[in-house]
Design an enzyme around this catalytic site. Sequence first.
Site, PDB file in Angstrom:
ATOM      1  N   ARG A 115       1.000  -1.276  -0.107  1.00 30.05           N
ATOM      2  CA  ARG A 115       0.027  -0.022   0.101  1.00 30.05           C
ATOM      3  C   ARG A 115       0.780   1.258   0.108  1.00 30.05           C
ATOM      4  O   ARG A 115       1.047   1.838  -1.019  1.00 30.05           O
ATOM      5  CB  ARG A 115      -0.907  -0.045   1.282  1.00 30.05           C
ATOM      6  CG  ARG A 115      -2.180   0.909   0.877  1.00 30.05           C
ATOM      7  CD  ARG A 115      -1.878   2.344   1.377  1.00 30.05           C
ATOM      8  NE  ARG A 115      -1.327   2.530   2.930  1.00 30.05           N
ATOM      9  CZ  ARG A 115      -0.674   3.613   3.194  1.00 30.05           C
ATOM     10  NH1 ARG A 115      -0.506   4.495   2.366  1.00 30.05           N
ATOM     11  NH2 ARG A 115      -0.232   3.604   4.441  1.00 30.05           N
ATOM     12  N   ASP A 116       1.220   1.722   1.211  1.00 27.79           N
ATOM     13  CA  ASP A 116       2.130   2.764   1.295  1.00 27.79           C
ATOM     14  C   ASP A 116       3.476   2.777   0.443  1.00 27.79           C
ATOM     15  O   ASP A 116       4.022   3.584  -0.250  1.00 27.79           O
ATOM     16  CB  ASP A 116       2.669   3.157   2.806  1.00 27.79           C
ATOM     17  CG  ASP A 116       3.081   4.781   2.970  1.00 27.79           C
ATOM     18  OD1 ASP A 116       2.732   5.297   1.934  1.00 27.79           O
ATOM     19  OD2 ASP A 116       3.462   4.694   4.051  1.00 27.79           O
ATOM     20  N   HIS A 130       4.840   4.955  12.769  1.00 29.94           N
ATOM     21  CA  HIS A 130       5.087   4.855  11.047  1.00 29.94           C
ATOM     22  C   HIS A 130       6.014   5.864  10.750  1.00 29.94           C
ATOM     23  O   HIS A 130       5.487   7.021  10.577  1.00 29.94           O
ATOM     24  CB  HIS A 130       3.620   5.127  10.337  1.00 29.94           C
ATOM     25  CG  HIS A 130       3.587   5.090   8.926  1.00 29.94           C
ATOM     26  ND1 HIS A 130       2.760   3.865   8.416  1.00 29.94           N
ATOM     27  CD2 HIS A 130       4.022   5.780   7.987  1.00 29.94           C
ATOM     28  CE1 HIS A 130       2.961   4.250   6.966  1.00 29.94           C
ATOM     29  NE2 HIS A 130       3.659   5.394   6.966  1.00 29.94           N
ATOM     30  N   HIS A 150       8.784   7.512   8.096  1.00 34.26           N
ATOM     31  CA  HIS A 150       9.541   7.759   6.757  1.00 34.26           C
ATOM     32  C   HIS A 150      10.939   8.589   7.222  1.00 34.26           C
ATOM     33  O   HIS A 150      10.929   9.013   7.933  1.00 34.26           O
ATOM     34  CB  HIS A 150       8.559   8.692   5.941  1.00 34.26           C
ATOM     35  CG  HIS A 150       7.262   8.110   5.422  1.00 34.26           C
ATOM     36  ND1 HIS A 150       7.121   7.725   4.322  1.00 34.26           N
ATOM     37  CD2 HIS A 150       5.951   7.788   6.018  1.00 34.26           C
ATOM     38  CE1 HIS A 150       5.718   7.137   4.141  1.00 34.26           C
ATOM     39  NE2 HIS A 150       5.360   7.227   5.227  1.00 34.26           N
ATOM     40  N   CYS A 169      12.768   6.895  -2.657  1.00 38.41           N
ATOM     41  CA  CYS A 169      14.123   6.666  -2.505  1.00 38.41           C
ATOM     42  C   CYS A 169      14.734   7.357  -1.343  1.00 38.41           C
ATOM     43  O   CYS A 169      14.522   8.470  -1.154  1.00 38.41           O
ATOM     44  CB  CYS A 169      14.801   7.205  -3.567  1.00 38.41           C
ATOM     45  SG  CYS A 169      16.700   6.738  -3.379  1.00 38.41           S
ATOM     46  N   ASN A 175       9.957   5.347   2.807  1.00 43.12           N
ATOM     47  CA  ASN A 175       9.377   4.300   3.788  1.00 43.12           C
ATOM     48  C   ASN A 175      10.607   3.620   4.562  1.00 43.12           C
ATOM     49  O   ASN A 175      11.651   3.350   4.074  1.00 43.12           O
ATOM     50  CB  ASN A 175       8.597   3.084   3.368  1.00 43.12           C
ATOM     51  CG  ASN A 175       7.178   3.557   3.009  1.00 43.12           C
ATOM     52  OD1 ASN A 175       6.452   4.062   3.647  1.00 43.12           O
ATOM     53  ND2 ASN A 175       6.760   3.543   1.885  1.00 43.12           N
TER      54      ASN A 175
END
Lengths: 320, 320
Positions: A12-13, A211, A213, A244, A253
């Site tokens: 998904r992400d 979560h 990043h 990236c 991610n």
Amino acid sequence: MSEINILEVGPRDGLQNESLTFSLKDKQEFVLKLASAGLKRIEIGSFVSVQAVPQMAETGSLVEHTLSLQKAGVIPKDVQFSALVPNRHGLIEAVNRGLQEVAVFAGCSDSFSRKNINCSIEESFNIYVKVCEEALSKGLRVRGYLSVAFGCPFEGIVPEDRVVELIRKMKNMGVYEISLSDTMGMAHPAQVESLLTAVSKNISLKEIALHFHDGQGLAFCNVWAAWKMGVTAFDGSVGGLGGCPYSPISVGNIPTEGILRLLGRQSEEKRINKLTDIISWLEKKVGRPLSHRSTTSFSPAALKSLPFSVASSNSSKKGM
Amino acid sequence: MSEINILEVGPRDGLQNESLTFSLKDKQEFVLKLASAGLKRIEIGSFVSVQAVPQMAETGSLVEHTLSLQKAGVIPKDVQFSALVPNRHGLIEAVNRGLQEVAVFAGCSDSFSRKNINCSIEESFNIYVKVCEEALSKGLRVRGYLSVAFGCPFEGIVPEDRVVELIRKMKNMGVYEISLSDTMGMAHPAQVESLLTAVSKNISLKEIALHFHDGQGLAFCNVWAAWKMGVTAFDGSVGGLGGCPYSPISVGNIPTEGILRLLGRQSEEKRINKLTDIISWLEKKVGRPLSHRSTTSFSPAALKSLPFSVASSNSSKKGM
């Protein structure tokens, strides 16, 4: 050691942040590989507008195919699949395809909320309250995301008390876990410690997921800071799929295998090796190297296996 | 907040790990830029065999030129310069060029010591005892490095008690600061906490510096763990010069600006911006991007300045 609780968001992400759109067949193969690698929570798609997020097209078919494989015993029964639902329409799709878990997602700033889901925070919660009510009445689990919880690109740092208040509201909807998202990769470990301290006064950190990043190379540092405070649930994307991490302005991610490595070390070797195979498969698809770095083994054995000629280029010449 | 004590090793550990060898003129310019950027401790070279480390050629001339600029007031008086010396010959060169600080370097495993400096740990200490004695008698400060303190590519994990014992030995030589080096980029934050706990029972952590390489994306995590335990001295290489941190087997240097960002945050903005200019200059020289990621500002202002079209590629599409 506490159990590491990973939610894999690569399908998904990860995929939604790749320019290349995977075919349904590739997505099916990707999800099957993840489930076969020992991941127990996998977010496989998003029931959002195909115009807004073309990469999430055919989420319904992907869900149906995946659940049929699980019913057939190809995928272990204990793997939990979920998908994002922005509204009742999405929920109904998820229910019709047989999903038992959905996720709602709100922003922590009105500016981001409007850019991201075209409504204010309050408007989004008014929708989600009804979505949760219906989902729970149908026996589904609901997870909640709070985006830009560590900073908004338009409004800057988000006040902690606002985040705590939004967590309370989501909790009251019946959400079983709330994922605080560092959407912009802005978080700093001291900020993580500070926010989690404020949150823990209102809700058990066992109901919180993080979560991250990786905007500045501090994502692992943030995971470590949260883990030390008792958070055990983390979202990750295998190989860091989705943006990236080496770009100055990327908010890629955090790699799932890196979280397992950091928190589980040798105890996660087996699962990490299986993910490494998936990463090699993904690299052929996306046509660029993914986060191999965090799949480099910490084990002396693996380091011994490096040809010294390689190590020497960095260390043997009077290395410190 | 504690003072962040950075030793810039770019001109030494950075350049010696680059395939391209800088000209003397470029090295002179590099060191001048670093000193003008507000860095107060700079390791500018190594008096080792030019055959072994061609990148360190002309260290003597570089030292002489740099000290003359300092004498002329071009470089602030409070900037401390140092260079590595493997033996008495190197020390004499350093003294003749007017250096007031030198560094000796030993391994924490015999295998690495033999590969790195062609003798056992014990043999190297027998040399360094005399080097330190003479250096101190001549009024120089001596710093000590302990390589592969967090793991050896040939012997694996190095026992903590051995590292502590070697620290004691170096301390007894009269070394004023000991830099524990994760030469292979193997260190894990839990390992950092464990080793520092053992070390702190024997020596004040104020006399310890940490020198991390980024083999697995955990270098910042390790710095943070050490900082939380009271270590304030860290070695860094501007831009991460010296080995590409994105290679699966690279053990690139940790970027100085990243350490300042992590530990100093907004309070280090000015110095970080100056370093960013140096990084751009270096990138032209080495012909590849350096660690810009860690120079990405944490400040909301800087994030606001990102064109949303860019941020959106990673976050606006239903971003979490």
